[in-house]
Design a protein around this motif. Structure first.
Motif, short mmCIF file in Angstrom:
data_model
loop_
_atom_site.label_atom_id
_atom_site.label_comp_id
_atom_site.label_asym_id
_atom_site.label_seq_id
_atom_site.Cartn_x
_atom_site.Cartn_y
_atom_site.Cartn_z
N SER A 1 0.84 -1.20 0.00
CA SER A 1 0.00 0.00 0.00
C SER A 1 0.87 1.25 0.00
N GLU A 2 0.65 2.13 -0.97
CA GLU A 2 1.40 3.39 -1.08
C GLU A 2 0.41 4.54 -1.18
N PRO A 3 0.72 5.67 -0.55
CA PRO A 3 -0.19 6.83 -0.61
C PRO A 3 -0.39 7.29 -2.05
N GLY A 4 -1.65 7.45 -2.44
CA GLY A 4 -1.97 7.96 -3.77
C GLY A 4 -1.88 6.94 -4.88
N VAL A 5 -1.51 5.70 -4.57
CA VAL A 5 -1.38 4.67 -5.61
C VAL A 5 -2.36 3.54 -5.29
N PRO A 6 -3.26 3.24 -6.21
CA PRO A 6 -4.21 2.14 -5.95
C PRO A 6 -3.48 0.82 -5.70
N GLN A 7 -4.06 0.00 -4.87
CA GLN A 7 -3.49 -1.30 -4.55
C GLN A 7 -3.93 -2.33 -5.59
N LEU A 8 -3.05 -3.25 -5.92
CA LEU A 8 -3.35 -4.31 -6.87
C LEU A 8 -3.43 -5.63 -6.14
N CYS A 9 -4.47 -6.41 -6.40
CA CYS A 9 -4.66 -7.70 -5.74
C CYS A 9 -4.92 -8.78 -6.80
N VAL A 10 -4.12 -9.83 -6.77
CA VAL A 10 -4.27 -10.94 -7.71
C VAL A 10 -4.28 -12.26 -6.94
N LYS A 11 -4.53 -13.34 -7.64
CA LYS A 11 -4.47 -14.66 -7.02
C LYS A 11 -3.01 -15.01 -6.75
N ALA A 12 -2.82 -15.78 -5.70
CA ALA A 12 -1.46 -16.06 -5.22
C ALA A 12 -0.52 -16.59 -6.31
N PRO A 13 -0.94 -17.51 -7.19
CA PRO A 13 -0.01 -17.99 -8.22
C PRO A 13 0.46 -16.90 -9.18
N ASP A 14 -0.32 -15.81 -9.30
CA ASP A 14 0.05 -14.72 -10.22
C ASP A 14 0.78 -13.59 -9.51
N ALA A 15 1.12 -13.77 -8.25
CA ALA A 15 1.78 -12.70 -7.50
C ALA A 15 3.08 -12.23 -8.15
N PRO A 16 3.91 -13.12 -8.73
CA PRO A 16 5.14 -12.63 -9.37
C PRO A 16 4.89 -11.69 -10.54
N ALA A 17 3.67 -11.66 -11.08
CA ALA A 17 3.37 -10.77 -12.20
C ALA A 17 2.97 -9.37 -11.75
N LEU A 18 2.86 -9.13 -10.45
CA LEU A 18 2.43 -7.82 -9.95
C LEU A 18 3.30 -6.67 -10.43
N PRO A 19 4.65 -6.79 -10.42
CA PRO A 19 5.45 -5.66 -10.92
C PRO A 19 5.15 -5.30 -12.37
N SER A 20 4.94 -6.30 -13.22
CA SER A 20 4.63 -6.02 -14.62
C SER A 20 3.26 -5.38 -14.76
N VAL A 21 2.29 -5.84 -13.98
CA VAL A 21 0.95 -5.26 -14.01
C VAL A 21 0.99 -3.82 -13.52
N SER A 22 1.72 -3.59 -12.44
CA SER A 22 1.83 -2.24 -11.89
C SER A 22 2.45 -1.27 -12.89
N ALA A 23 3.49 -1.73 -13.59
CA ALA A 23 4.14 -0.86 -14.58
C ALA A 23 3.20 -0.55 -15.74
N ALA A 24 2.38 -1.55 -16.14
CA ALA A 24 1.46 -1.34 -17.26
C ALA A 24 0.36 -0.34 -16.92
N LEU A 25 -0.03 -0.28 -15.64
CA LEU A 25 -1.15 0.57 -15.23
C LEU A 25 -0.69 1.90 -14.63
N ALA A 26 0.62 2.13 -14.58
CA ALA A 26 1.13 3.35 -13.95
C ALA A 26 0.57 4.60 -14.62
N GLY A 27 0.50 4.61 -15.95
CA GLY A 27 -0.02 5.78 -16.65
C GLY A 27 -1.49 6.01 -16.36
N MET A 28 -2.26 4.96 -16.31
CA MET A 28 -3.68 5.07 -16.01
C MET A 28 -3.90 5.59 -14.60
N PHE A 29 -3.09 5.11 -13.64
CA PHE A 29 -3.23 5.57 -12.26
C PHE A 29 -2.88 7.05 -12.13
#
Length: 443
Positions: free
Chosen positions: A281-309
């Protein structure tokens, strides 16, 4: 008076020679087609696996799903054909009658001759398994491989090996081996197109191991089924008392009855696949929640949605959390776009981050409204549709809209002062649950 030889030694004092069965087994393990069978099994499994690596790398379930399919539908017929060819060796060499003079029983002869094939086949499978697991391990999240599936795959290869060997002994036709491979491929694959529970009797049934795991008694029952059939064939052909084949046959029938009765309930939901894992959790940044097996993909998902956020920063009513659609978004949450291994997610990296951002933006602005719209409201409904498309395009940073008539709306949205745009987007987001065109603010 001569002294008696010491126990375990001959009269000359030297240890006795190895028994004939053990010597024959070691010889067969080192030469002939047995070692080549192990190599062929490994190659046969690894080539199709490697061609689909993008689909399974990073998921234990997908890895074993693909490996099981290859082992059953490709490895099984291959091992059966190799064992069948081995079984017909004495007929081709015209030494079948010579075996009748050997003091060993027929059962001992058969097991000694067939064992090298099945052992090398098992070695080839285990080598392919080790390579596949080593390739997927660096990318996996939660969960672990299923030992039950490994055991049942090995049991299948061992079973078809002994059955194929007996077929080679019984049928003297030189084309028996390839014909047996084709027949076995059909028998293993055809039940997969059935809807009945009986399809689970086929060891080639395509299990969906992503998100599910076998029940604890899965391996014993499947082994009793396939192994019971193999033991029945072996004893009926080679045992001195052939009625002894009734015992494994009864065991196989009992196991088959349990399998048919249970059906799809042979598998249960994997608790790790439904466990939620969220980003920090970071101030001003929405939190991302995925299923446990997909947790390693969180950095890539976060980078893809950075512009939208960043575009939604400061917008009233903007989601504070984005979750996997399987969890069902609640108030203040929105659904993430779909990320499927082998399609848009490879080795925990999105293959097209822009498309993923567009897909996530689409889930945010989608309205769950009836398809039918009154003719009198068609123009107003089109305005809402164009507005939704324009917002999706701007949020995702796309170059163009899906509908050409929405392009001027994107230009107006970009031209707005930041404060006015944030206020307008806040009003827009507040109407996402509304199907009344008049309530959606115009651009």
């Amino acid at each position: 008076m001569t002294a008696s030889a010491a126990p375990g030694r001959t009269a000359s004092g030297k240890p006795p020679a190895r028994t004939a069965p053990r010597t024959a087994l070691r010889t067969e393990l080192r030469r002939g087609i047995a070692p080549w069978t192990g190599l062929a099994v490994a190659v046969t499994l690894l080539v199709p696996l490697w061609s689909k690596a993008a689909q399974w790398q990073g998921s234990w379930g997908e890895t074993q799903t693909q490996l099981h399919a290859a082992a059953a539908l490709l490895g099984g017929p291959l091992v059966a054909a190799a064992a069948c060819w081995q079984g017909g060796r004495e007929h081709r060499r015209r030494t079948a009658e010579l075996l009748l003079s050997v003091p060993r029983s027929r059962l001992a002869q058969v097991t000694t001759a067939a064992t090298p094939i099945v052992l090398w086949a098992a070695a080839g499978y285990l080598f392919a398994l080790a390579v596949a697991f080593a390739a997927t391990a660096p990318y996996t999240g939660a969960g672990s491989p299923s030992l039950s599936v490994v055991v049942t795959d090995l049991g299948l290869l061992l079973s078809v090996g002994f059955v194929g060997f007996v077929a080679g002994r019984l049928v003297r036709w030189r084309l028996t081996a390839p014909v047996l491979a084709v027949v076995l491929y059909v028998l293993l694959g055809a039940p997969g197109y059935m809807e009945a529970k009986a399809r689970f009797l086929s060891p080639g049934e395509q299990y969906t191991l992503w998100g599910s795991v076998p029940v604890w008694w899965f391996a014993p029952v499947l082994l009793a089924w396939t192994g019971g059939i193999a033991a029945t064939v072996l004893l009926a052909y080679a045992a001195r008392r052939r009625l002894s084949a009734v015992v494994p046959l009864a065991l196989a029938v009992a196991a088959g009855t349990v399998i048919v009765h249970t059906g799809a309930d042979l598998f249960r939901d994997d608790p790790t696949a439904t466990r939620k894992v969220c980003s920090a959790s970071e101030p001003g940044v929405p939190q991302l929640c995925v299923k446990a097996p997909d947790a390693p993909a969180l950095p890539s998902v976060s980078a893809a949605l950075a512009g939208m956020f960043s575009r939604l920063e400061g917008v009233p009513g903007a989601p504070v959390r984005y979750v996997d659609s399987g969890f069902g978004p609640k108030d203040g949450e929105a659904a993430l776009g779909s990320a499927t291994r082998g399609w848009n997610l490879t080795r925990n990296k999105l293959t097209d981050p822009q498309a993923y951002a567009s897909n996530t933006a689409l889930t945010l602005v989608s309205r769950d409204c009836p398809d039918g719209t009154r003719t009198s409201e068609r123009k107003a409904a089109d305005r809402v549709r164009f507005t939704d498309d324009a917002v999706r395009t701007w949020l995702a940073g796309d170059d163009s809209t899906w509908d050409p008539e929405a392009r001027p709306l994107v230009a107006r949205l970009k031209a707005m002062p930041d404060s006015d745009r944030r206020a307008w987007l806040g009003r827009f987001l507040a109407t996402l649950e509304s199907c009344t065109p008049a309530e959606v603010p115009a651009l």
